[in-house]
Design a protein around this motif. Structure first.
Motif, PDB file in Angstrom:
ATOM      1  N   LEU A 218       0.817  -1.356  -0.008  1.00  0.00           N
ATOM      2  CA  LEU A 218      -0.204  -0.061   0.055  1.00  0.00           C
ATOM      3  C   LEU A 218       0.861   1.079  -0.045  1.00  0.00           C
ATOM      4  CD1 LEU A 218      -2.795  -0.583   2.636  1.00  0.00           C
ATOM      5  CD2 LEU A 218      -2.705  -1.338   0.256  1.00  0.00           C
ATOM      6  N   LEU A 219       0.508   2.138  -0.999  1.00  0.00           N
ATOM      7  CA  LEU A 219       1.561   3.267  -1.163  1.00  0.00           C
ATOM      8  C   LEU A 219       1.460   4.366   0.253  1.00  0.00           C
ATOM      9  CD1 LEU A 219       1.713   4.068  -4.776  1.00  0.00           C
ATOM     10  CD2 LEU A 219       3.168   2.690  -3.284  1.00  0.00           C
ATOM     11  N   SER A 220       2.081   5.438   0.104  1.00  0.00           N
ATOM     12  CA  SER A 220       2.127   6.445   1.207  1.00  0.00           C
ATOM     13  C   SER A 220       1.091   7.097   1.755  1.00  0.00           C
ATOM     14  CB  SER A 220       3.193   7.381   0.898  1.00  0.00           C
ATOM     15  OG  SER A 220       3.038   7.995  -0.174  1.00  0.00           O
ATOM     16  N   THR A 221       0.474   7.750   0.840  1.00  0.00           N
ATOM     17  CA  THR A 221      -1.001   8.371   0.928  1.00  0.00           C
ATOM     18  C   THR A 221      -1.980   7.380   1.572  1.00  0.00           C
ATOM     19  OG1 THR A 221      -0.525  10.234  -0.239  1.00  0.00           O
ATOM     20  CG2 THR A 221      -2.930   9.681   0.148  1.00  0.00           C
TER      21      THR A 221
ATOM     22  N   SER B 212      12.102  -0.782  -2.284  1.00  0.00           N
ATOM     23  CA  SER B 212      11.755   0.410  -1.124  1.00  0.00           C
ATOM     24  C   SER B 212      11.554   1.755  -1.827  1.00  0.00           C
ATOM     25  CB  SER B 212      13.234   0.219  -0.506  1.00  0.00           C
ATOM     26  OG  SER B 212      12.982   1.192   0.961  1.00  0.00           O
ATOM     27  N   SER B 213      11.823   2.659  -1.159  1.00  0.00           N
ATOM     28  CA  SER B 213      11.291   3.999  -1.501  1.00  0.00           C
ATOM     29  C   SER B 213      12.218   5.212  -0.815  1.00  0.00           C
ATOM     30  CB  SER B 213       9.889   4.089  -1.223  1.00  0.00           C
ATOM     31  OG  SER B 213       9.415   5.393  -1.132  1.00  0.00           O
ATOM     32  N   ILE B 214      12.104   6.241  -1.519  1.00  0.00           N
ATOM     33  CA  ILE B 214      12.458   7.568  -0.922  1.00  0.00           C
ATOM     34  C   ILE B 214      11.813   7.917   0.286  1.00  0.00           C
ATOM     35  CG2 ILE B 214      13.670   8.782  -2.738  1.00  0.00           C
ATOM     36  CD1 ILE B 214      10.858  10.238  -3.006  1.00  0.00           C
TER      37      ILE B 214
ATOM     38  N   MET C  82       3.604   5.969   7.741  1.00  0.00           N
ATOM     39  CA  MET C  82       3.519   4.666   7.796  1.00  0.00           C
ATOM     40  C   MET C  82       4.375   3.862   6.729  1.00  0.00           C
ATOM     41  SD  MET C  82       2.596   2.626   9.928  1.00  0.00           S
ATOM     42  CE  MET C  82       1.840   0.864  10.347  1.00  0.00           C
ATOM     43  N   TYR C  83       4.203   4.144   5.540  1.00  0.00           N
ATOM     44  CA  TYR C  83       4.671   3.572   4.569  1.00  0.00           C
ATOM     45  C   TYR C  83       6.185   3.798   4.502  1.00  0.00           C
ATOM     46  CZ  TYR C  83       5.905   3.171  -0.572  1.00  0.00           C
ATOM     47  OH  TYR C  83       6.393   2.750  -1.697  1.00  0.00           O
ATOM     48  N   GLY C  84       6.877   4.602   4.758  1.00  0.00           N
ATOM     49  CA  GLY C  84       8.293   4.940   4.932  1.00  0.00           C
ATOM     50  C   GLY C  84       8.579   3.887   6.131  1.00  0.00           C
TER      51      GLY C  84
ATOM     52  N   GLY D 197      -2.824   6.060  -4.652  1.00  0.00           N
ATOM     53  CA  GLY D 197      -2.539   6.231  -3.299  1.00  0.00           C
ATOM     54  C   GLY D 197      -1.214   6.451  -2.972  1.00  0.00           C
ATOM     55  N   GLY D 198      -0.367   7.027  -4.110  1.00  0.00           N
ATOM     56  CA  GLY D 198       1.138   7.547  -3.227  1.00  0.00           C
ATOM     57  C   GLY D 198       0.860   9.004  -3.250  1.00  0.00           C
ATOM     58  N   THR D 199       2.146   9.574  -2.892  1.00  0.00           N
ATOM     59  CA  THR D 199       2.039  10.989  -2.576  1.00  0.00           C
ATOM     60  C   THR D 199       3.083  11.783  -3.747  1.00  0.00           C
ATOM     61  OG1 THR D 199       2.182  10.267  -0.304  1.00  0.00           O
ATOM     62  CG2 THR D 199       2.305  12.612  -0.694  1.00  0.00           C
ATOM     63  N   SER D 200       3.837  10.853  -4.356  1.00  0.00           N
ATOM     64  CA  SER D 200       4.525  11.448  -5.710  1.00  0.00           C
ATOM     65  C   SER D 200       3.749  11.367  -6.797  1.00  0.00           C
ATOM     66  CB  SER D 200       5.755  10.515  -5.956  1.00  0.00           C
ATOM     67  OG  SER D 200       5.500   9.333  -6.194  1.00  0.00           O
ATOM     68  N   ASP D 201       2.208  11.180  -6.546  1.00  0.00           N
ATOM     69  CA  ASP D 201       1.593  11.048  -7.843  1.00  0.00           C
ATOM     70  C   ASP D 201       1.192  12.146  -8.554  1.00  0.00           C
ATOM     71  OD1 ASP D 201       1.233   8.438  -6.319  1.00  0.00           O
ATOM     72  OD2 ASP D 201      -0.639   8.439  -6.337  1.00  0.00           O
ATOM     73  N   TYR D 202       1.588  13.509  -7.767  1.00  0.00           N
ATOM     74  CA  TYR D 202       1.308  14.569  -8.605  1.00  0.00           C
ATOM     75  C   TYR D 202       1.966  14.760  -9.934  1.00  0.00           C
ATOM     76  CZ  TYR D 202       5.686  16.254  -6.847  1.00  0.00           C
ATOM     77  OH  TYR D 202       7.213  16.341  -6.271  1.00  0.00           O
TER      78      TYR D 202
ATOM     79  N   SER E 262       9.248  16.087   3.178  1.00  0.00           N
ATOM     80  CA  SER E 262      10.111  15.340   4.288  1.00  0.00           C
ATOM     81  C   SER E 262      10.984  14.263   3.328  1.00  0.00           C
ATOM     82  CB  SER E 262       9.278  14.263   5.495  1.00  0.00           C
ATOM     83  OG  SER E 262       8.701  13.401   4.704  1.00  0.00           O
ATOM     84  N   TRP E 263      10.754  14.275   1.989  1.00  0.00           N
ATOM     85  CA  TRP E 263      11.536  13.240   1.172  1.00  0.00           C
ATOM     86  C   TRP E 263      12.926  14.108   0.783  1.00  0.00           C
ATOM     87  CZ3 TRP E 263       6.905  10.689  -1.718  1.00  0.00           C
ATOM     88  CH2 TRP E 263       6.218   9.699  -0.643  1.00  0.00           C
ATOM     89  N   PRO E 264      13.941  13.552   0.482  1.00  0.00           N
ATOM     90  CA  PRO E 264      15.155  14.154  -0.331  1.00  0.00           C
ATOM     91  C   PRO E 264      14.763  14.902  -1.730  1.00  0.00           C
ATOM     92  CG  PRO E 264      15.378  11.778  -0.265  1.00  0.00           C
ATOM     93  CD  PRO E 264      14.149  11.973   0.608  1.00  0.00           C
TER      94      PRO E 264
HETATM   95  N1  SER Z   1       5.552   6.633  -4.898  1.00  0.00           N
HETATM   96  C1  SER Z   1       5.684   6.322  -3.537  1.00  0.00           C
HETATM   97  C2  SER Z   1       4.515   7.156  -3.032  1.00  0.00           C
HETATM   98  O1  SER Z   1       4.280   7.914  -3.327  1.00  0.00           O
HETATM   99  C3  SER Z   1       6.724   6.654  -3.116  1.00  0.00           C
HETATM  100  O2  SER Z   1       7.620   5.445  -2.934  1.00  0.00           O
HETATM  101  O3  SER Z   1       3.874   6.365  -1.865  1.00  0.00           O
END
Ligand code: SER
Length: 338
Positions: A79-82, A123-125, A153-155, A203-208, A299-301
């Protein structure tokens, strides 16, 4: 007769689409997939066995173990971050317990057929957590061992599962009389935001970034949920899939780490908007900042140092910012919605 296969979990997701395509094209392994939903037709026809079910279903995993000799796993289910912020318990179940059950599965597979199981984990940023914007700007290209204080939670799930994987690879049952570790050959990439021309994330936060591009191509209005100056790394999906395959094929003795940063380009949201508007004149993209989701992206690099991946296993993305748009995203997306 048991035959060697690659197992892909969460196969119906964005990465799964690209990965199945590439693996099927090579044709050197049977492909077995698990996903809670049916695969769509475009990929279902390319796999040898499609299992519809949960990675938390032990009996189902045991049946697979009895039937196949699996020596390569791409564990993509998550499940993605958002989404995870709304359902943290479900996120923990899928992202952590699911991974734990797959690691245990890999260990038993390896013990039963006597060869290591290569376990590839995206894994993920999101594993990073920078405390504020000033630190983010100062930090620049973050390397793997810095700022590991995720706020989502995802991170947290991703970072912990990297550690679990490393545990299986290096220290599993370290007090037992016989050595048990090393049977799971765990290898992780910390992906930046991935942008696919063929699918949309959920459901991600980089989705924009992908949402902005796909909305423009469909002639729909888009309200971007982060500020124009927002900056995180991104990568074209095709390079993301390439990275997984290259890491899976790398000689084990070359790998000095179990988790590697990978990145390709890191435009601001404003720069993404500019390129999209140039490609799709008339695109209506407004700024509709969601303060809370913004907080996660902040909060992500702003960028990652991926020199270890380049050195150890030859990671080299084909698409920089210009080429990703002009040669992959724009033409493929145009065709898709034509
Ligand atoms: N693309 C992912 C997210 O936004 C980050 O790994 O949840």
């Amino acid at each position: 007769m048991r035959k060697p296969v690659v197992l892909i979990t969460g196969a119906g997701g964005e990465i799964g689409h690209g990965l199945i395509d590439r693996l099927a094209g090579r044709g050197d392994r049977a492909i077995v997939t698990i996903d809670i939903s049916r695969l769509d037709e475009t990929i279902a026809k390319k796999v040898d066995r499609e299992v519809t079910g949960s990675i938390l279903d032990r009996a189902l995993l045991e049946r697979l173990m009895a039937e196949y000799e699996i020596d390569l796993i791409f564990h993509l289910a998550a499940l993605l971050s958002t989404r995870s912020e709304f359902t943290p318990m479900a996120a923990h179940q899928v992202n952590v317990e699911g991974t734990m059950s797959l690691l245990e599965f890999a260990q038993h597979e390896a013990e039963s057929h006597g060869r290591p199981v290569v376990f590839i984990y995206p894994s993920s940023i999101a594993a990073y957590g920078l405390p504020d914007l000033e630190t983010k700007q100062r930090a620049g290209r973050v390397s793997e061992d810095q700022y590991l204080h995720p706020t989502t939670m995802y991170g947290c799930n991703k970072l912990y599962c990297e550690l679990l994987g490393t545990y299986y690879a290096r220290h599993y049952k370290q007090l037992a009389a016989e050595a048990h570790s090393g049977r799971v050959d765990f290898r992780a990439v910390r992906f930046p935001g991935l942008i696919s021309a063929l699918t949309l994330p959920a459901g991600g936060t980089s989705d924009y970034a992908p949402e902005m591009i796909h909305a423009a191509a469909r002639g729909e209005r888009y309200g971007c949920f982060v500020r124009p100056d927002t900056q995180i790394p991104f990568m074209a999906m095709t390079d993301g899939v390439d990275a997984l395959l290259t890491l899976a094929a790398a000689p084990r003795e070359r790998l000095q780490r179990t988790a590697y940063n990978v990145g390709a380009f890191n435009p601001t949201a404003q720069e993404i908007r500019d390129v999209v508007v140039e490609a799709f004149p008339g695109a209506e993209i407004a700024w509709a900042v969601d303060r809370k989701r913004q907080g996660i992206v902040d909060s992500w690099p702003a960028d990652v140092d991926d020199s270890a991946a380049r050195r150890d296993w030859g990671f080299a993305p084909r698409y920089d910012w210009q080429r990703a748009f002009s040669e992959y995203l724009i033409p493929t997306i145009r065709q898709r919605y034509a």
